[in-house]
Structure formats: C-alpha cells, structure tokens
Design a protein around this motif. Sequence first.
Motif, PDB file in Angstrom:
ATOM      1  N   VAL A 256      -0.777   6.156   4.573  1.00  0.00           N
ATOM      2  CA  VAL A 256      -2.216   6.293   4.808  1.00  0.00           C
ATOM      3  C   VAL A 256      -2.466   6.389   6.307  1.00  0.00           C
TER       4      VAL A 256
ATOM      5  N   ALA B 283     -10.133   3.049   4.293  1.00  0.00           N
ATOM      6  CA  ALA B 283      -9.202   4.082   4.750  1.00  0.00           C
ATOM      7  C   ALA B 283      -8.280   4.528   3.617  1.00  0.00           C
ATOM      8  N   ILE B 284      -7.810   3.572   2.830  1.00  0.00           N
ATOM      9  CA  ILE B 284      -6.895   3.897   1.721  1.00  0.00           C
ATOM     10  C   ILE B 284      -7.619   4.739   0.673  1.00  0.00           C
TER      11      ILE B 284
ATOM     12  N   LEU C 178      -4.099   3.433   8.824  1.00  0.00           N
ATOM     13  CA  LEU C 178      -4.160   2.135   8.136  1.00  0.00           C
ATOM     14  C   LEU C 178      -3.808   0.996   9.074  1.00  0.00           C
TER      15      LEU C 178
ATOM     16  N   VAL D 105       0.834  -1.204   0.000  1.00  0.00           N
ATOM     17  CA  VAL D 105       0.000   0.000   0.000  1.00  0.00           C
ATOM     18  C   VAL D 105       0.867   1.252   0.000  1.00  0.00           C
TER      19      VAL D 105
ATOM     20  N   ALA E  63      -9.570  -1.364   5.959  1.00  0.00           N
ATOM     21  CA  ALA E  63      -8.312  -0.871   5.406  1.00  0.00           C
ATOM     22  C   ALA E  63      -8.535  -0.283   4.016  1.00  0.00           C
TER      23      ALA E  63
END
Length: 583
Positions: free
Chosen positions: A103, A140-141, A106, A96, A137
């Motif tokens: 992020v 959130a990303i 995360l 990621v 996740a």
Amino acid sequence: MTTSLIEQFKDHGSVGLLAVALALSACIGNLGDGDVGDGGDGSSPADGASGSSSSSGGSDSGPMGPVETLRCDKNDIDPGPSPMRLLSREQYLNTVRDLVGDVPGLDEALGPAIEASAFGLLQPDVTQVELEHFQAAADAIAAAVVGDPTALGNIAPCEDGAEPRACARQMVVRFGARAYRAPITDAADIERHLQLFSAGAKASYEHGIELLLRGMLQSPRFLYRVEIGTSEKVSDRAVKLSPYEVAARLSYMLWGTLPDARLNEAIEDGSLSTKEGVAAQLEWMLEDERGEKLVNRFLGGWTHLSGLNSVVKDADAFPEWQSRSFRESLSGQADAFFEHVLHDEGGTLSALLTSTTVFYNRDLGGYYGVTGDDSFQAIERTDGTASGILTLPALLAIQAKPAESSPIYRGKFVREALLCQQLPAPPANIPKPPEVDQSSSTRERLRQHEVDPGCVGCHQLLDPIGFGFEHYDTLGRYRELDGGEPVDASGKIVATRDMNGDFDGVAELGERLAGSAEVEECVARQWFRFAIARFEQDMDGCSMKRLLETFKAAGQDLNALPRAVVETDAFLYRRAIDKQEMP
C-alpha cells in the motif's frame, strides 16, 4: 472513531450508522484479565519506553537483590493472564501486506513507531494521536484497494449482474476471517458490517467496500489479537484456546503476521488441538524464511538494537556517527554476529557472552585495525578485547552518552537484561552530572557516587559492573587511555546468587556471566516475556520450570527456546472469561 467516517455518516444522514462504526472501531476493553500486553516482537525491544514495568507477581526478593526462582505446583494448571495484544508496527505492516499487498504511503500514514524499552511491559492506553494514525492508515489501505481493480477483485469480487450486498456479505465473511484471525459466523455481526457497506454503496459499490474496509481495519478485532478461549476446561483456572487462537499465537510469535494457508489447513484438520500437534507446526514454521530469524529478532530486542538510530552522539567529537551508513554497519555487524553464534557456534549462551569472533566491513575495519570492503568478514580477537555481545559496538554505543562512555548505563544493562533484576527508580533530585573533561577519566568523574549517601545505594549495583567496560568509548571502540591516563577496567559484582566478586575487564565479566545459573534463568525469563508478551508471575512457575529445563537439556542452545515455550501452559491455554465480560 475517525472524523472522516463521521462526516460520511453525516452525509448519508444516518446516526445509527455512526453507532455501527463506533461498535466496529472503538476499543472493547480487557477480556477478563485486566491486562493489555505488547506485541510480542520485542520488539523490545529496543526501546524508548512505551510503558511501565509490570510486577513479577511478588517473585522478587526486592529491588536490591537477585530474583527468586518461581515455584511450580504441578497440581494446578494456571496459564496466568492473557493480555489483549495490540499489533506492533511491524506486525501491522506485515499483516496488511499479507491481506491486500503493498500500500503506497502506508508507512507514513501509520506514523512513527513507539517501541517498548524491554520485553513484557504493559502497553499504555492508545492515545488520540495513535487513533488518528490508525484512521489514516485504514483510509490509505481502503483507497488503495478500491483504486486498483485487481486488488478489489481479489478482496471483494462481484460479477456483472450479481447483487452488490451479497458480494459485500461474501467479502465480510472471507476477508473478515483473515483480518480478524477467526471466522465471522454470527448473523447480527455480519449485518453490522453490512450497514457500513450500505451507507457507502448509495454512491457506488466501490465506495461501499471502501467504507467497509475502513471500518474493519479500525476494529479492535483487527488492531488487537483478541482471544476468548473455548469452553473446554483443562483445570479450574484454564481453558483451551481455539485452534484459530493457537494459530495466531504461533504465526505472530514466529512470523509477525497472520496465519497462512498451510497453517489454516492445520486449523481445519485438528492438528492444533494437542501439544504435540502445536510443536509439529512449529518445526516447519521455523524452517520457513519468515521464521528463520525468530531468535535473531529476540537477540536484537534483548540487546535494544532497534534503538540504535535514535541514539545521539556529539557531532563535533564523533562525526562518523552522523553517517547513516555507519549506523547501518553497526546494526549489520550485530546481525552477522547473531547469525554466527546461532549457526556456527551451536547457539550457546556461552558463545553469546564470550565469543572472540568479530565482524567488520569498510565502515568498521578501523575498530580492529584492518581494512574492510562492502561485505562483512570475520576475524578472531584472542587478546581479551572481544567478548560476545558485551563488546558489540552497537550495544556499547546505545549504552553510552553522547560524548562519553557510561558505566551507569552499561551496569544497568547487565543488571536488568542479563540478571533480570528490577532496579528502583532514580530519585527526583539527581544532581547535574559533571561536565565531560578530557583531562579526567569517566571513573574519576563518578567518584561522587561512592561517597554521597543519596547515590551509593543504587550506584554500588551499577557503577562497579559498568567500570569493567571502560576500555570501550561512546562508540564502542577499544581504547587504552581515558582522560590521558591508562584505563582502569577493574570491577566488582554484588547482590547476585552465584557471581559476586571482583573482576578485571569485559572478558572476565563475560566468563562469569556465562557460568551463572542466575543468567541462565534470566535468559528463560526474557524469552518468556518476548514470546508471551508479559512479565512472568508467581502462577507461571511450571511454565518457567519447563522452559528452563528444556533450555538446560539442550546445552543452553538459544535455538531451543521456541520449542520450549510452545509446550508451556502459558502458551497453550488461557484463563476462562466470565461470560458477562465477553464483548
């Protein structure tokens, strides 16, 4: 499928789109082998088991004896099973980061790590809780990307006046190729992705990209390292991997993340089409800062050091253990030792098991009767109290109980980690262990194992080896007394190929282990499990033979293991997949 995405589809009134997201985010199952493997970071290792041990394919002579050497039939190239590997937590976070940058939140969204207790264990099915963490996740990303104009412009640029769906199509192709570690070329596949964008784009371009990202980041092609292979056969049981799949195997083994620009150039120019080309890529990847610590990571997983923070010690008897700084010092000491062995002592197996060099800082100076500062310093212990990893305080503390040492745990570590012997599961009716009594030694409290018929069968394999560690308490500190009496560190080894007999103390045990061909072979097995992410099996005889020969030819230099494994059939090829089983 995630609740929030379902709600989005309900809001847009599209049952068809729900099916699209299910296709993007549902697990696609096994690709012809029936295996799902671990992340290959060893994460081991360390620990807290997340799966059960895989059979070594009939290669063992039984749970009570040494492991048999696998046979190599050079006329039959068989790479064995190729598990569909779920990204480990570390691999997920690294991937990621390299895709979208940092992020916020995360780590928390992804939930707690669940690590395997040994290399090569089969992964259990992904639980509902884990799916919810992957959803959180991904949410959130995606929110972080669309909330940052710079990040959005890097991933899904769309100039004023451009057609939004065309911009999204370009994003699917470009971002998808990196996220899935393979190009997206099928028009219908691209269209399925774009349906997600269209659902969100009814609100705005940004919302369409957000929905698309959330779907892609829950796709099995992102969460798993999916390999299908090519149609180019190298034997009746093996096909070549695509250059994208070879690149992903290299990058995730060495770096724990997706291929970078230079490795992608090697894909394009054909450098990954030959064994020699793969080995050449390995060399510069090991020199990269991301690959420099590969063997260090292996050693940390092999010795279960990632489990250090989950170890519990009696707070009254060992208050220092409650200090995070103290535990971090133990981990840092191990890292310093690994670095020393790999770069200052030739990386040899002998040095790993017998080195008399120890490291200390302010927290650990008391272990060796010296005063340290914030940095780690080396001293020599030539009095028989230091023997490589066998006397690392972190390892000894992990292989001990909250208030006492554990000959059982330490003997089990030698059997399973250093000899690769698989022990039977303990019986269900184990009696309660005796209470810790400061007036008696650990050895005395375990006398029952020598006379109880229900205990002696297994404990004769464990306790006598573990007694050799009795000079080290539950924190791995050297001691002369236990229970008010002088420590008896005499031990005995049975059921091995070449090291049976009596010994006294860890230093003698270390010398015996260092000279054992059985231990040498176990190192090769452990590296295979770490790099290939599964247990070795009968068909891996030629891969294991090549790996072991390279290790021997290098003088048992652990630094030679990466090159050794990328030249094996198990790394370079996979079994062909029945076309009817392809997704």
